[in-house]
Motif scaffolding. Structure first.
Motif, PDB file in Angstrom:
ATOM      1  N   THR A   1       0.870  -1.175   0.000  1.00 22.55           N
ATOM      2  CA  THR A   1       0.000   0.000   0.000  1.00 22.55           C
ATOM      3  C   THR A   1       0.902   1.218   0.000  1.00 22.55           C
ATOM      4  O   THR A   1       1.537   1.534   1.007  1.00 22.55           O
ATOM      5  CB  THR A   1      -0.912   0.013   1.235  1.00 22.55           C
ATOM      6  N   VAL A   2       0.993   1.884  -1.137  1.00 19.44           N
ATOM      7  CA  VAL A   2       1.931   2.991  -1.325  1.00 19.44           C
ATOM      8  C   VAL A   2       1.216   4.322  -1.113  1.00 19.44           C
ATOM      9  O   VAL A   2       0.135   4.542  -1.676  1.00 19.44           O
ATOM     10  CB  VAL A   2       2.563   2.924  -2.726  1.00 19.44           C
ATOM     11  N   ILE A   3       1.819   5.199  -0.318  1.00 20.70           N
ATOM     12  CA  ILE A   3       1.256   6.528  -0.062  1.00 20.70           C
ATOM     13  C   ILE A   3       1.991   7.545  -0.925  1.00 20.70           C
ATOM     14  O   ILE A   3       3.200   7.760  -0.768  1.00 20.70           O
ATOM     15  CB  ILE A   3       1.389   6.909   1.430  1.00 20.70           C
ATOM     16  N   ALA A   4       1.289   8.175  -1.850  1.00 22.44           N
ATOM     17  CA  ALA A   4       1.898   9.157  -2.743  1.00 22.44           C
ATOM     18  C   ALA A   4       2.417  10.361  -1.958  1.00 22.44           C
ATOM     19  O   ALA A   4       1.954  10.655  -0.846  1.00 22.44           O
ATOM     20  CB  ALA A   4       0.887   9.609  -3.791  1.00 22.44           C
ATOM     21  N   ASP A   5       3.376  11.088  -2.527  1.00 21.80           N
ATOM     22  CA  ASP A   5       3.969  12.233  -1.829  1.00 21.80           C
ATOM     23  C   ASP A   5       3.071  13.468  -1.921  1.00 21.80           C
ATOM     24  O   ASP A   5       1.912  13.381  -2.378  1.00 21.80           O
ATOM     25  CB  ASP A   5       5.386  12.508  -2.343  1.00 21.80           C
ATOM     26  N   ASP A   6       3.587  14.602  -1.514  1.00 23.53           N
ATOM     27  CA  ASP A   6       2.780  15.829  -1.474  1.00 23.53           C
ATOM     28  C   ASP A   6       2.358  16.310  -2.856  1.00 23.53           C
ATOM     29  O   ASP A   6       1.455  17.142  -2.981  1.00 23.53           O
ATOM     30  CB  ASP A   6       3.562  16.940  -0.758  1.00 23.53           C
ATOM     31  N   ASP A   7       3.031  15.814  -3.888  1.00 25.54           N
ATOM     32  CA  ASP A   7       2.656  16.161  -5.259  1.00 25.54           C
ATOM     33  C   ASP A   7       1.858  15.047  -5.921  1.00 25.54           C
ATOM     34  O   ASP A   7       1.644  15.068  -7.146  1.00 25.54           O
ATOM     35  CB  ASP A   7       3.910  16.458  -6.091  1.00 25.54           C
ATOM     36  N   GLY A   8       1.422  14.066  -5.117  1.00 19.75           N
ATOM     37  CA  GLY A   8       0.656  12.956  -5.665  1.00 19.75           C
ATOM     38  C   GLY A   8       1.488  11.967  -6.453  1.00 19.75           C
ATOM     39  O   GLY A   8       0.950  11.114  -7.154  1.00 19.75           O
TER      40      GLY A   8
END
Length: 285
Positions: free
Chosen positions: A180-187
């Motif tokens: 389950t990967v969480i994208a960074d602040d830029d998606g």
């Protein structure tokens, strides 16, 4: 693909049992459909079967063969496999017909929730020396309005280089090639994994009996599974395929869409391949 030992090979019975137990644990629901809706749908399905029998003059021999096969599907635990392979793609088509964002497709029977949470730049859990071509899968998640979606969640899972899924075949670590990967602040996200192999759905059970009797094939093209979500957006479930796969045009599950075909290129670091694919999510209804 590497050779699998007899002990490590997945069987239809084992995969079917696992898929059935997973469905009963995670997705079974009751009491959410009105009697009127059940009456309409059940009556029309039964009437459609009656029509087939009349049009094709189905014999008692054929009817009893069907009856025995239906019983065997249940005994093999293969109803999730049968429904996901031959029916789900039409349910998904209806569910997503008005969406403007990324195309989705079927989930299939091998999804498992609560996989390990990983950062935006991550390597999926895998065995030492995991067979297969290294693959960097990267991209960005935005809304249909073009705004980036920071912290978007990407559940990803796929088969290994032998065509088997962790938790549905023996001798594979529990969370192999699942995360389950969480994208960074830029998606944005960048996921290192291996390119999965095409595979046949299990053919030693009742679904295989149908395939053999009808003269069909059992192959699915290689694919990555994704479930992508973000607050305020409608989640999308997808499968991404690879150009050049011989079963792109005749997937047994009829789940391939042109928008879902990837064209990997040589990796920038010279190790394997890489591909960029961006997800666009519709607003929640």
């Amino acid at each position: 693909m590497t050779e699998q030992t007899a002990e490590a090979k997945a069987t239809a019975a084992a995969s079917g049992s696992s898929a059935t137990l997973r469905f009963l644990a995670d997705k079974q629901s009751a009491g959410t459909t009105s009697k009127e809706r059940v009456n309409t749908l059940a009556t029309e399905v039964i009437t459609a079967v009656h029509d087939v029998i009349r049009r094709h003059k189905v014999s008692y021999e054929e009817y009893n063969a069907l009856k025995g096969w239906l019983i065997q599907v249940g005994q093999d635990g293969e109803w999730p496999l049968f429904l996901d392979v031959w029916i789900e793609h039409v349910v998904e088509e209806v569910a997503s017909e008005r969406l403007q964002g990324s195309k989705g497709t079927i989930e299939g029977p091998y999804y498992v929730p609560d996989s390990p949470v990983l950062e935006a730049t991550a390597t999926l859990p895998m065995r030492d020396g995991e067979p297969g071509t290294p693959l960097l899968f990267q991209g960005q998640v935005t809304g249909v309005d073009g705004k980036v979606l920071p912290g978007a969640v990407l559940g990803i899972w796929h088969a290994d280089d032998d065509g088997y899924y962790s938790q549905f075949a023996p001798a594979i670590p529990e969370w192999n090639l699942r995360g389950t990967v969480i994208a960074d602040d830029d998606g944005r996200f960048a996921i290192s994994t291996i390119q999965p192999a095409p595979y046949q759905i299990p053919t030693d059970g009742s679904c295989g009996t149908l395939i053999a009797a009808a003269g069909w094939h059992a192959w699915r093209p290689a694919h990555l599974h994704l479930k992508v979500s973000a607050p305020g957006c409608r989640p999308v479930t997808s499968q991404l395929y690879f150009t050049g796969d011989e079963h792109i045009e005749d997937d047994v599950a009829t789940a391939v869409k042109p928008e879902l075909i990837l064209a990997p290129v040589p990796a920038a670091d010279g190790d394997g391949k890489q591909v960029t694919y961006n997800f666009v999510l519709d607003p929640a209804e």
